[in-house]
Design a protein around this motif. Structure first.
Motif, PDB file in Angstrom:
ATOM      1  N   ILE A 147      36.263 -34.838  43.165  1.00 58.94           N
ATOM      2  CA  ILE A 147      36.270 -35.162  41.736  1.00 58.94           C
ATOM      3  C   ILE A 147      35.483 -36.442  41.493  1.00 58.94           C
ATOM      4  O   ILE A 147      34.682 -36.538  40.558  1.00 58.94           O
ATOM      5  CB  ILE A 147      37.719 -35.334  41.214  1.00 58.94           C
ATOM      6  N   SER A 148      35.694 -37.435  42.371  1.00 58.33           N
ATOM      7  CA  SER A 148      35.001 -38.716  42.246  1.00 58.33           C
ATOM      8  C   SER A 148      33.491 -38.527  42.352  1.00 58.33           C
ATOM      9  O   SER A 148      32.724 -39.104  41.574  1.00 58.33           O
ATOM     10  CB  SER A 148      35.495 -39.680  43.324  1.00 58.33           C
ATOM     11  N   ARG A 149      33.059 -37.707  43.323  1.00 56.46           N
ATOM     12  CA  ARG A 149      31.624 -37.476  43.491  1.00 56.46           C
ATOM     13  C   ARG A 149      31.014 -36.782  42.270  1.00 56.46           C
ATOM     14  O   ARG A 149      29.940 -37.147  41.803  1.00 56.46           O
ATOM     15  CB  ARG A 149      31.375 -36.645  44.753  1.00 56.46           C
ATOM     16  N   LEU A 150      31.724 -35.760  41.750  1.00 56.01           N
ATOM     17  CA  LEU A 150      31.224 -35.038  40.584  1.00 56.01           C
ATOM     18  C   LEU A 150      31.176 -35.945  39.355  1.00 56.01           C
ATOM     19  O   LEU A 150      30.247 -35.877  38.545  1.00 56.01           O
ATOM     20  CB  LEU A 150      32.114 -33.815  40.305  1.00 56.01           C
ATOM     21  N   GLU A 151      32.172 -36.802  39.215  1.00 53.36           N
ATOM     22  CA  GLU A 151      32.206 -37.727  38.089  1.00 53.36           C
ATOM     23  C   GLU A 151      31.032 -38.703  38.162  1.00 53.36           C
ATOM     24  O   GLU A 151      30.335 -38.936  37.164  1.00 53.36           O
ATOM     25  CB  GLU A 151      33.527 -38.502  38.080  1.00 53.36           C
ATOM     26  N   LYS A 152      30.799 -39.238  39.353  1.00 55.71           N
ATOM     27  CA  LYS A 152      29.706 -40.196  39.524  1.00 55.71           C
ATOM     28  C   LYS A 152      28.343 -39.550  39.294  1.00 55.71           C
ATOM     29  O   LYS A 152      27.465 -40.140  38.653  1.00 55.71           O
ATOM     30  CB  LYS A 152      29.765 -40.809  40.925  1.00 55.71           C
ATOM     31  N   SER A 153      28.174 -38.319  39.819  1.00 57.40           N
ATOM     32  CA  SER A 153      26.888 -37.648  39.625  1.00 57.40           C
ATOM     33  C   SER A 153      26.683 -37.305  38.156  1.00 57.40           C
ATOM     34  O   SER A 153      25.559 -37.387  37.634  1.00 57.40           O
ATOM     35  CB  SER A 153      26.814 -36.377  40.475  1.00 57.40           C
ATOM     36  N   GLY A 154      27.779 -36.946  37.460  1.00 58.59           N
ATOM     37  CA  GLY A 154      27.684 -36.658  36.029  1.00 58.59           C
ATOM     38  C   GLY A 154      27.265 -37.874  35.236  1.00 58.59           C
ATOM     39  O   GLY A 154      26.416 -37.793  34.338  1.00 58.59           O
ATOM     40  N   ILE A 155      27.839 -39.021  35.574  1.00 55.06           N
ATOM     41  CA  ILE A 155      27.501 -40.274  34.874  1.00 55.06           C
ATOM     42  C   ILE A 155      26.050 -40.650  35.137  1.00 55.06           C
ATOM     43  O   ILE A 155      25.324 -41.070  34.221  1.00 55.06           O
ATOM     44  CB  ILE A 155      28.450 -41.405  35.312  1.00 55.06           C
TER      45      ILE A 155
END
Length: 257
Positions: free
Chosen positions: A241-249
């Motif tokens: 989730i953290s990786r997806l959130e960071k890539s989204g940002i």
């Protein structure tokens, strides 16, 4: 690479076994069926999780043996309460509980003295908070806790506030060799009233994201869910989730440039 012998509470940390995901699942199933030996294996197989958390307290004067034992209490509580059906990594579930036990111990042994009556109220409030969270699957409000204790919201809020340690939102609380999980990742994010132009840019940037990134950004920053809640809901780890959130940002930043 040679393993160095370090002993805490007469435990040789170099010889601690680390369980695989498959071994963890089998042992949890056995434990839920009443196998007490499986619980002992789960505890021994997750001691390095406690040790990884204790690293952040290396510069303290507290007795590390004591902190290790306290951390193990948190680990045992996590094992007792963990549910395989939630499809969340055990480490993700256990870290906040182990940290909670350690911080509670440090608060109780702090040089800053808090009135016994306030402490008693805080402990009662924390107990009710945990019970309501387990019952309804979400964190209760101060008002709900106060109603259960027949106290005012101010009394409950003040007692809980008095037990808190000052801590940075960006303090790392766990790293399993991949992405670091920070305290901020466990907290609810609030929305802000931005100018209309900025909101339009943000909306357009969000719409250009991949579906999973878009969903996570929306749920995190609009709805206010924590990474742990999303991990449980989607069925992936909090690190993912953290990786997806960071890539989204990062992608949103590119779209808004």
């Amino acid at each position: 690479m040679a393993r160095h012998k370090v002993e805490i509470c007469n435990v040789n940390t170099a010889n601690i076994k680390v369980l695989s995901s498959e071994e963890m699942t089998k042992l949890f199933k056995k434990y839920k069926e009443g196998d007490k030996q499986a619980k002992e294996q789960l505890v021994n197989g997750n001691l390095k999780l406690v040790l990884s958390i204790l690293k952040k307290y290396n510069n303290r004067t507290d007795n590390m043996d004591d902190l290790f034992q306290v951390g193990c209490i948190g680990l045992i509580k996590a094992i007792d309460n963990f549910d395989l059906s939630h499809d969340v990594k055990f480490s993700t579930y256990a870290v906040p509980m182990i940290l909670g036990e350690i911080r509670r111990y440090l608060r109780d042994n702090s040089s800053v003295r808090i009135a016994r009556s306030i402490k008693d109220t805080a402990y009662k409030a924390l107990k009710v908070k945990e019970e309501l969270t387990n019952k309804y699957g979400k964190e209760p409000t101060i008002k709900e806790i106060a109603n259960c204790l027949d106290l005012s919201e101010l009394e409950v809020a003040n007692s809980l506030e008095s037990m808190k340690d000052a801590i940075s939102m960006y303090e790392p609380i766990y790293n399993d060799g991949g992405d670091t999980i920070y305290l901020a990742d466990q907290l609810e994010d609030k929305t802000y009233d931005y100018p209309i132009e900025t909101r339009i840019e943000l909306k357009n940037a969000i719409n250009k994201l991949k579906e999973k990134e878009k969903y996570i950004i929306y749920e995190r920053y609009i709805i206010g869910k924590t990474q742990l809640e999303l991990a449980s809901e989607i069925g992936i780890s909090q690190a993912q989730i953290s990786r997806l959130e960071k890539s989204g940002i990062e992608n949103m930043k590119k779209f808004m440039m």
